[in-house]
Enzyme design. Structure first.
Site, PDB file in Angstrom:
ATOM      1  N   ASP A 410       3.089   1.391   2.954  1.00  0.00           N
ATOM      2  CA  ASP A 410       1.717   0.931   3.158  1.00  0.00           C
ATOM      3  C   ASP A 410       1.787  -0.495   3.707  1.00  0.00           C
ATOM      4  O   ASP A 410       2.181  -1.424   2.995  1.00  0.00           O
ATOM      5  CB  ASP A 410       0.990   0.968   1.794  1.00  0.00           C
ATOM      6  CG  ASP A 410      -0.485   0.623   1.906  1.00  0.00           C
ATOM      7  OD1 ASP A 410      -0.856  -0.062   2.876  1.00  0.00           O
ATOM      8  OD2 ASP A 410      -1.245   1.039   1.010  1.00  0.00           O
ATOM      9  N   HIS A 411       1.403  -0.640   4.960  1.00  0.00           N
ATOM     10  CA  HIS A 411       1.570  -1.940   5.607  1.00  0.00           C
ATOM     11  C   HIS A 411       0.612  -2.997   5.055  1.00  0.00           C
ATOM     12  O   HIS A 411       0.769  -4.183   5.318  1.00  0.00           O
ATOM     13  CB  HIS A 411       1.360  -1.772   7.115  1.00  0.00           C
ATOM     14  CG  HIS A 411       2.099  -2.782   7.946  1.00  0.00           C
ATOM     15  ND1 HIS A 411       2.824  -3.813   7.400  1.00  0.00           N
ATOM     16  CD2 HIS A 411       2.225  -2.926   9.285  1.00  0.00           C
ATOM     17  CE1 HIS A 411       3.355  -4.548   8.352  1.00  0.00           C
ATOM     18  NE2 HIS A 411       3.006  -4.033   9.516  1.00  0.00           N
TER      19      HIS A 411
END
Ligand code: CAO
Length: 438
Positions: A410-411
């Site tokens: 999850d950036h």
């Protein structure tokens, strides 16, 4: 032309009425009776009209300000004197029902956003009003105060609603229709939802014979979960290849012992063990983003979800406290949960509490794939099939067993550099298992 102050006229028995919308910005051109702001009392919503035609010079109120009669709203470069200030007009209106009054008014004719030709210079001035100006001020959507209130309560942006009333005026049923459309899309799962255009519906039988088979319950459930994760999490996937020649030699050396105990020891347990070690060093990867997106919930336990392929679809049972278990115990547990997964005997507890997941297609094949983060976890490791490859050691090519890895994360939580460091550390640990002792 003269600069005029616009003040709040008598709107009835309302004090400290909150501003809920400011419909104009400096530089906007308004016609007399165009709405400037919207006020909302506990009983009604009222749009306050401009008593003059001209260009707004200053806006002196903002959303959440509270206003009383006579308070300054804006300054305008007026083109003409107001014939009848709004104050006098509003005195004629019954104080109790300003919103209803506005509703009863016949639909105002749509006014051109640009000034009439006679007042517009040949070449428009830099700050000449444009349709964009008016739209950004929120005045483009043509709707009564009660419809605006209705839309605001339901979180509907009137800019996205097509009006079917006179002159394109947005009616309450238009807002309801817009909500219905979104809800219908969201319920369909495979098609549309959340404003995403649905895939086209095609009658495939026109091209040849077809058979329609129902999806299994697990596929339907996991499909929904995968779509939710895919749509909610901005994914990044990065790839690596890890030298597991020594790991494989070690695994093979342990195999006879494992077989004696009826245990099948695959590379996956070493990967689980190495992951648990590296997750301690990178706690952000062993975490979940709080639903409000403001905090990271870091978990002090390491429970790894392992994707298992079953005849009915994909399930992800959880192996708990991986950091506290040895490879024999992990192998036994992995065999147990994958057997129970395939027999459809997993419990809710088996499927919950994971902190990070692994999806291994290594026993099947393929060089790489991009796993979907098992939200609300933050990361997932994809493992593909190891293969012997010639690797340059500085002086010659040597045969090494290389394991392809893919890390999706999850950036919003993990920056690229942190992801790369995680992957490098994992790779180093798998190449030299002595790292586990450090
Ligand atoms: N490279 C090369 N060989 C590998 C390997 C790899 N990365 N991983 C496993 N193998 C080998 C094993 O050593 C075993 O060979 P031996 O019997 O000779 O030792 C063989 O492949 C089969 O292993 P396995 O798949 O039975 O066991 P596992 O521990 O590797 O995996 C499990 C267990 C449950 C994860 C696996 O059976 C499974 O279901 N995988 C599919 C997961 C999946 O569908 N993921 C996709 C999710 S996204 O759609």
């Amino acid at each position: 032309m003269a600069t005029k102050s616009i003040t709040l006229p008598d709107i009835g028995n309302y004090d400290n009425t909150p501003v809920i919308e400011v419909l104009v910005s400096p530089g906007d051109r308004v016609e007399k009776e165009d709405s400037l702001i919207t006020l909302e009392s506990d009983k009604a919503t009222m749009e306050i009209p401009s008593p003059y035609t001209g260009e707004i010079k200053k806006v002196l109120v903002k959303v959440d300000d509270t206003l009383n009669q006579g308070d300054l709203i804006a300054e305008i470069e007026a083109e003409e004197e107001a014939e009848a200030p709004a104050e006098e007009k509003s005195e004629e209106q019954p104080a109790e029902a300003p919103a209803e009054k506005a509703e009863e008014k016949p639909a105002e004719p749509e006014k051109p956003a640009a000034a009439p030709e006679k007042t517009e210079p040949a070449a428009p001035a830099a700050n000449a009003p444009t349709p964009v100006n008016r739209q950004s001020a929120g005045a483009k959507s043509h709707a009564s105060p009660s419809v605006r209130l209705f839309a605001r309560k339901l979180g509907v942006d009137l800019g996205n609603v097509t009006g079917t009333g006179p002159k394109g005026r947005i009616l309450q049923e238009d807002v309801e229709g817009a909500i219905k459309k979104v809800m219908e899309g969201a319920g369909k799962g495979a098609a549309g939802g959340a404003g995403i255009p649905p895939l086209p519906e095609i009658d495939f039988s026109q091209f040849g014979e077809i058979e329609e088979k129902p999806l299994s319950r697990i596929k339907k459930l996991s499909g929904k979960h995968l779509s939710t994760a895919w749509l909610n999490i901005p994914h990044v996937t990065q790839f690596d290849e890890t030298d597991i020649t020594e790991l494989e030699a070690f695994r093979k050396s342990l195999k006879p012992r494992a077989e004696k105990s009826g245990i099948k020891m695959t590379p996956l347990v070493f990967i689980l063990k190495a992951l648990a070690h590296v997750l301690r060093e990178f706690p952000n990867m062993n975490a979940s983003l709080a639903p409000d997106g403001e905090n990271l919930i870091v978990k002090k336990y390491i429970n790894l979800g392992v994707a298992v392929d079953t005849p009915n679809g994909l399930v992800v049972p959880v192996v708990r406290d991986v950091d506290q278990k040895g490879v024999f115990e992990l192998s036994e547990e992995l065999m147990d949960i994958s057997a129970r997964a395939r027999d459809g005997k997993l419990t809710g507890a088996d499927l919950s509490g994971g902190t990070f997941s692994v999806s291994s297609l290594g026993g099947i094949g393929g060089t790489q794939f991009t796993p979907i983060v098992n939200g609300p976890e933050v990361g997932i490791l994809g493992v593909s099939k190891a293969s012997m490859q010639p690797v340059w050691n500085g002086s010659e090519f040597v045969p090494r067993l290389m394991l392809p890895l893919a890390l999706s994360y999850d950036h919003r939580v993990i920056d690229g550099a942190e992801g790369a460091r995680f992957m490098t550390t994992l790779s180093r640990t798998l190449t030299d298992l002595r790292e586990l002792m450090l």
